[in-house]
Structures are given as C-alpha cells and as structure tokens.
Design an enzyme around this catalytic site. Structure first.
Site, PDB file in Angstrom:
ATOM      1  CD  GLN A 161      36.924  54.885 113.585  1.00  0.00           C
ATOM      2  OE1 GLN A 161      36.606  55.022 114.760  1.00  0.00           O
ATOM      3  NE2 GLN A 161      37.639  55.790 112.929  1.00  0.00           N
ATOM      4  CG  ASP A 167      43.031  50.406 123.713  1.00  0.00           C
ATOM      5  OD1 ASP A 167      42.911  49.994 124.888  1.00  0.00           O
ATOM      6  OD2 ASP A 167      43.944  51.187 123.359  1.00  0.00           O
ATOM      7  NE  ARG A 170      40.372  55.105 121.379  1.00  0.00           N
ATOM      8  CZ  ARG A 170      39.119  55.070 120.924  1.00  0.00           C
ATOM      9  NH1 ARG A 170      38.297  54.116 121.329  1.00  0.00           N
ATOM     10  NH2 ARG A 170      38.672  55.999 120.085  1.00  0.00           N
ATOM     11  N   GLY A 194      36.586  65.126 115.814  1.00  0.00           N
ATOM     12  CA  GLY A 194      37.099  63.917 115.173  1.00  0.00           C
ATOM     13  C   GLY A 194      36.332  62.717 115.690  1.00  0.00           C
ATOM     14  CD  GLU A 216      35.798  61.320 111.377  1.00  0.00           C
ATOM     15  OE1 GLU A 216      36.676  61.093 110.510  1.00  0.00           O
ATOM     16  OE2 GLU A 216      36.048  61.457 112.594  1.00  0.00           O
ATOM     17  CD  GLU A 246      41.528  71.901 111.150  1.00  0.00           C
ATOM     18  OE1 GLU A 246      42.476  71.401 111.774  1.00  0.00           O
ATOM     19  OE2 GLU A 246      40.616  71.198 110.640  1.00  0.00           O
ATOM     20  CD  GLU A 260      41.923  58.312 120.617  1.00  0.00           C
ATOM     21  OE1 GLU A 260      42.846  59.081 120.250  1.00  0.00           O
ATOM     22  OE2 GLU A 260      41.779  57.175 120.173  1.00  0.00           O
ATOM     23  CD  GLU A 269      47.321  59.374 113.904  1.00  0.00           C
ATOM     24  OE1 GLU A 269      46.414  59.753 114.670  1.00  0.00           O
ATOM     25  OE2 GLU A 269      47.330  58.248 113.382  1.00  0.00           O
ATOM     26  CG  HIS A 418      45.200  51.783 120.099  1.00  0.00           C
ATOM     27  ND1 HIS A 418      44.501  52.452 121.076  1.00  0.00           N
ATOM     28  CD2 HIS A 418      45.339  52.668 119.069  1.00  0.00           C
ATOM     29  CE1 HIS A 418      44.219  53.672 120.665  1.00  0.00           C
ATOM     30  NE2 HIS A 418      44.710  53.841 119.448  1.00  0.00           N
TER      31      HIS A 418
END
Length: 512
Positions: A161, A167, A170, A194, A216, A246, A260, A269, A418
């Site tokens: 993290q 970054d 970002r 997420g 998360e 989900e 993100e 991913e 990154h």
C-alpha cells in the site's frame, strides 16, 4: 404498499409445461406429463420445482444455486442441477428435459429462470450492511483460488500500500480529481471499490461526501479501519466493509463510485470487472464513476539494446559442457520463454517509430463480459526507417468531473508511475521504411489467474511502386503472459541522437 405487493409476487411464479421427463431414467414414473414448473423463494433462496399435475407426489426439486438451463430446440430445454427427492435430504446430480407448448413460453421460462438466479442466487437474500452472501460469488467462479489467495495477501500488506501511496502522480491526481470536483461529492453517497488503505474514502469525505462505504476484501480492511478511526472528523462518515464487491450488500445505492482498478496495461489483475460489477450492483442510474473511462495506447518501437538483452539471457542454454551436460537441447525453448514475458519499464518516447493509436474502455457503459477478451486491429505508418522490435503500450484514465476533467497518464515521457509502461518484444523483428504501413493485431484473452494471455502480430506491407497490388512482405508474432512480466523498471536512458533519428523527435507519444 406497491413494494409489498411486488415482493409477494416475486415469491412464486408458475409455468404450465407440455411435458417433462428425467434424463437417464428408464422408470415410467420419471415421465411427468403434463407438469407445472414453480419458482419460489424460501428464506431468500431461490427454488424451482417440477410437479405432475395429476400426481402431487411425482415431483423434482431443483436448487437454482447449482442449476443450469440449456436450450435443445425451439420448444425443448434441459435443466441440469443437484437436486433432492421430497422425502430425503440427500443431494445428487440430475437432469430434467422440458417440453414447452410453444416458443413464446420457452422464451418466457428462460427469462424467468435467469431473473430468479440473478435475484436470489447472485445477489443473495438482502443481508444486513456488510454481511456476505453464503452463495458462491461470480468472482469465485472465474478466478483460480490460489491466484485469489496470493492477490489478497499481496494487497493486505502495508508495504505494498505504501508503494502505491508514494506514487505521487497516482495519489496526487486522485486527490485533485476529487477535491476539484467537490460538487460531485458534497452530500452524496460514495462507494469506494477495493478501498485498500482507505485513502480514497478519506478524500471523498474531505470533499463533503454524506457517507462513504469502503469495500475491501483483503486484510487491509482492518488497517483501513484504524486509519479512518484516527481521522475522526472524516471517519464518522465512512463505513469499512470487509468482503468482495460481488458478495457484500449495502443499505443504499451510491451516487458515485470511486476506485483504483487499474493494473499493468490497465487490464491486468482483472479488477476492472469488479469495478463494473460494483456499477451494476450499487450505482444509481446516471451516477458518476471516478475514473470514468480508460484508454490503452499502442505504438511500434525500436530498441536494439532491449532486444539484445533479452536474447542474451538464453545464451546460458547454449553451453555444450555444463558439468559434462550439453544444455543446447533446451536453448530454443528458453529463447522463446524469455520473449514470452512482457517488459515492464520506463522507456524514452523517442524509441517509438510511429504515432500511437488507442483503444477506449468506457467504464460507465461496458459490460463485464466485454472485458474477458480484447481484439484490437493495429495500423501505423512508420515515421523512420528502422527495425521494429515490438509493440509499446501504456494507458491513461479520465476523471470526468462536473467541474474539472482530470487525466491520469502513464505515457512515456510523462512523470513515471508505479505502473511504468509495457512492451511486447518480438523474437523476430521486422524492417520498415519511413512511410511504410505497419499492420497487425493485439488479441488479449482473460484467464483464471487474474490476468491475460496476449497474442501479438505485426506485419509490414509492401512498399514502393506497385505496392497497392502487393501484400504482406514481413510478419512476426508472439504469445505472452501478462501475469509473468519481466520487471526491468529502469528509468528512461539518454539515447544518443544521430542524424537519421531526428524524425523521432517529432513524434508525440500522446497529446492530452
């Protein structure tokens, strides 16, 4: 009052069938004709029962959680499921052949079947805030368990993290996109898809969000709770929910999603699929998504240093006397193996030999299934005469706010992120002349290790007098696994500019 009537109507639905019969059964009792198919809900779980009209004891129970319906013809289908007889708890696999009276009834039954599965299996019964449905989620169906375990373990660690938080391109772009568009967040319900450390949830709260649900799935959820609790003026409007997008249920719809979801080459991913699922499950009609869309940019490149570096890795396998062993039989396989790895690094944009093209993914409109496969035709016009060593790729995303449109780019020549950039290197380069057309295809297919298999083909078309009658004179292809890249990650090198390379300076990798 109308809602109560709707709920009652959803608890049961009947269809009168021409006939049904059990598969692989020689017993006459298995032939139920005519029959009734009845959908029902028991404790929030969808059930389907086939029952003979004349004999109430002759019936077949189907659990919609495991059932699949296949069309055999215009008025004939087969339902396969684990089922149970009325008088026993034992579950076993069974199939039922269904005959409908006409095509309209067949279509209506299929639509009802899909709707009941969606309402009572995929979404599950309405659960308290933050609880997880017991039914198997779509994520579990399409992702290999070992890959998911490693994925959530990786993002459950603070050091990873920290890598993302540091970054500053970002994180700074996300912060600017949110704060500069306060009007989209003030007084609104936000879902952070997420959430990781919870930093984007805190940004949304700073922008005046009414409430933020930070979803998360990894152990990072516990760290997010600590971080948010340590910022009480913001944290009182943030709820952290540990679970997969989900599977979890939320008490209200969102006005805006923030996430993100980008991986290497944007799609690695397969987090974009989760982002789209969150849109379909949680977002209000006409709600906003931050980011709103993404673009994959592609251009052919020439990099002799990189090509030689990769090729030289396989030289180890050319040894004829390695402790008395000849390694050469494995040289060809090793050579192809090294070229099957996409290269992740930062490169000088002057290595591009043609202006880039792009493929747009609109997160607000795309279907989840459309993210399973990308087939992108390629066409470029070479600006210089050189050897083309492969295809360079990068991406950007747009935050389409009501006040400010903000782009986050990973382009070569822009401040390095990154994500770096990605290059697919051909084991057989092709030669081009200035003005020559380069064509090809970038085909990417998702696999259950949360990534994609890449198939790349580049070809040079005939050049010179009579070219319009000619065809392809050179073609080179490669197969790569986006899951297993070569992390070169060097900073852009200072390449010496010679006279014949001057046209490179005029090529813009990207113009936002």
């Amino acid at each position: 009052m109308e809602g109560s009537k709707g709920e009652e109507a959803q608890k049961q639905q009947e269809f009168v069938l021409a006939s049904i019969s059990e598969l692989a059964s020689s017993s006459s009792s298995s032939s139920l004709t005519p029959a009734v198919a009845r959908f029902s809900s028991e404790d929030g779980v969808g059930k389907l029962r086939f029952q003979q009209e004349a004999e109430s004891d002759a019936r077949v129970n189907v659990d919609l959680q495991t059932a699949q319906l296949f069309k055999l013809g215009p008025v004939q289908s087969v339902c396969i499921s684990e089922g149970s007889d009325t008088g026993t708890e034992k579950l076993f696999s069974r199939g039922v052949t269904i005959h409908f009276k006409n095509e309209e009834e067949s279509g209506a039954f299929h639509n009802a079947f899909e709707q009941w599965k969606k309402d009572f299996i995929v979404q599950g019964k309405k659960l308290p805030n933050g609880e997880i449905s017991s039914s198997k989620s779509k994520f579990d169906d399409k992702i290999e368990p070992s890959s998911a375990k490693m994925y959530f373990h990786y993002y459950g660690q603070l050091l990873h993290q920290q890598n993302m938080l540091q970054d500053y391109v970002r994180t700074g772009t996300y912060y600017a996109a949110v704060i500069e568009n306060r009007v989209d967040f003030t007084g609104r319900v936000v879902v952070d898809v997420g959430a990781g450390s919870g930093i984007l949830s805190l940004f949304a709260a700073q922008a005046g969000a009414k409430h933020v649900y930070a979803v998360e799935a990894s152990e990072m959820a516990e760290y997010a709770r600590k971080l948010i609790a340590g910022n009480p003026s913001l944290g009182q409007r943030i709820t952290v929910i540990k679970g997969k997008v989900e599977e979890v249920e939320l008490p209200e719809k969102a006005d805006i999603l923030i996430s993100e979801p980008m991986g290497t080459l944007l799609i690695n991913e397969r987090m974009l699929e989760t982002y789209v699922i969150a849109r379909d499950r949680f977002l209000q009609p006409n709600g906003k998504m931050f980011p709103t869309l993404g673009r994959i940019h592609m251009a052919p490149f020439s990099d002799e240093y990189l090509f030689v570096e990769i090729a030289n890795k396989a030289l180890f396998w050319q040894q004829q006397n390695y402790y008395g062993v000849d390694l050469q039989p494995l040289y060809a396989s090793a050579f192809q193996g090294y070229f099957s790895q996409p290269v992740v690094d930062a490169f000088d944009p002057r290595l591009l030999v043609a202006p880039s093209m792009s493929h747009v993914i609109d997160f607000t409109k795309i279907n989840e299934e459309d993210l399973y496969e990308f087939d992108i035709p390629l066409r470029f016009v070479a600006a210089v005469g050189t050897r083309v060593h492969g295809l360079a790729c990068w991406f950007d995303v747009l935050f389409d706010g009501s006040t400010v449109q903000r782009w986050l780019t990973t382009a070569p020549g822009a401040p390095t992120t990154h994500w770096y950039q990605l290059r697919c290197v051909l084991s057989q380069p092709i030669y081009v002349m200035a003005g020559q057309e380069i064509t090809g295809r970038l085909h990417m297919i998702a696999h259950n290790a949360q990534s994609y298999t890449i198939y790349l083909t580049l070809a040079a078309k005939m050049w010179g007098p009579g070219a319009e009658q000619g065809g392809i004179i050179q073609e080179s292809s490669c197969k790569l696994d986006l899951k297993e890249p070569y992390y070169r990650m060097s900073q852009p090198q200072a390449y010496t500019i010679t006279q014949d390379q001057q046209p490179h300076q005029q090529i813009q990798a990207q113009d936002l």
